[in-house]
Design a protein around this motif. Structure first.
Motif, PDB file in Angstrom:
ATOM      1  N   ASN A   1       0.899  -1.142   0.000  1.00 36.55           N
ATOM      2  CA  ASN A   1       0.000   0.000   0.000  1.00 36.55           C
ATOM      3  C   ASN A   1       0.941   1.195   0.000  1.00 36.55           C
TER       4      ASN A   1
ATOM      5  N   HIS B   1      -5.179  -0.898  -1.464  1.00 35.84           N
ATOM      6  CA  HIS B   1      -5.635   0.425  -1.023  1.00 35.84           C
ATOM      7  C   HIS B   1      -6.851   0.230  -0.135  1.00 35.84           C
TER       8      HIS B   1
ATOM      9  N   CYS C   1      -8.765  -2.820  -3.774  1.00 38.17           N
ATOM     10  CA  CYS C   1      -9.033  -1.492  -3.237  1.00 38.17           C
ATOM     11  C   CYS C   1     -10.477  -1.397  -2.783  1.00 38.17           C
TER      12      CYS C   1
END
Length: 150
Positions: free
Chosen positions: A76, A102, A127
Motif C-alpha cells: 500500500n 488500497h 481497493c
C-alpha cells in the motif's frame, strides 16, 4: 524449512491509520493490521515482514532487499502509488510477485488517485475493502507463492 516470507510495505501516512480521516480509512491502526496479517499468515504457510515508511527512498531500498530474501510483495504505497517511478522501478527490479492494496476505493475518489504506477506490474489490485484488503492480498499471495515453487 522456514515458511516463505512476504514483505508488506506501507507508504506515507499509513502510520496514522486509525487516527487520520477515519471516515475514509477506518479506526483500525497499522499495528492492528500487522497483527491480523501475522495471524492470517500462519495457516497459509507464510510469514510476514511488515514495514512502514514515510520516505520514498526507504521503501525503494526495502524492495531491493526483498529480491534476495522474500517470496512476494504486498504494497500500500499511499500517495507514492500515484507519483513514484522510483518505487515502480524498485518493485520491477525485485522480480517478485506484487499485490497492490488500497483501503479506500481510489476510483471513487479524486481523479488524481485513479492512476497507479504500480497496477500495471501487479499480479492484482485490491481497493475499497478497508483493512480486509490486506488479508485478501495475503491469501492471494499464498496461492501465487505455492504456484511459483511448484
Amino acid at each position: 524449512m522456514a515458511d516463505p516470507t512476504v514483505m508488506v510495505l506501507n507508504g506515507p501516512n499509513l502510520n496514522m491509520l486509525g487516527k487520520r480521516e477515519p471516515a475514509i480509512y477506518g479506526a483500525t491502526t497499522l499495528a492492528d493490521v500487522e497483527r491480523m496479517l501475522a495471524d492470517a499468515a500462519k495457516p497459509l504457510g507464510l510469514a510476514v515482514d511488515c514495514r512502514q515508511s514515510n520516505h520514498e527512498g526507504e521503501l525503494v531500498t526495502w524492495c531491493q532487499q526483498a529480491r534476495e530474501t522474500h517470496a512476494g510483495l504486498i504494497i500500500n504505497a499511499g500517495a507514492y502509488t500515484h507519483t513514484s517511478l522510483a518505487l515502480r522501478d524498485a518493485v520491477t527490479a525485485a522480480e517478485l510477485p506484487l499485490i497492490e492494496v488500497h483501503l479506500s476505493n481510489i476510483y471513487a475518489r479524486e481523479s488524481f488517485r485513479h492512476h497507479s504506477y504500480l497496477s500495471p506490474i501487479a499480479a492484482g489490485v485490491i481497493c475499497g475493502l478497508g483493512v480486509q484488503g490486506y488479508v485478501l492480498a495475503l491469501q492471494a499471495m499464498a496461492e501465487i507463492v505455492k504456484a511459483h515453487v511448484a
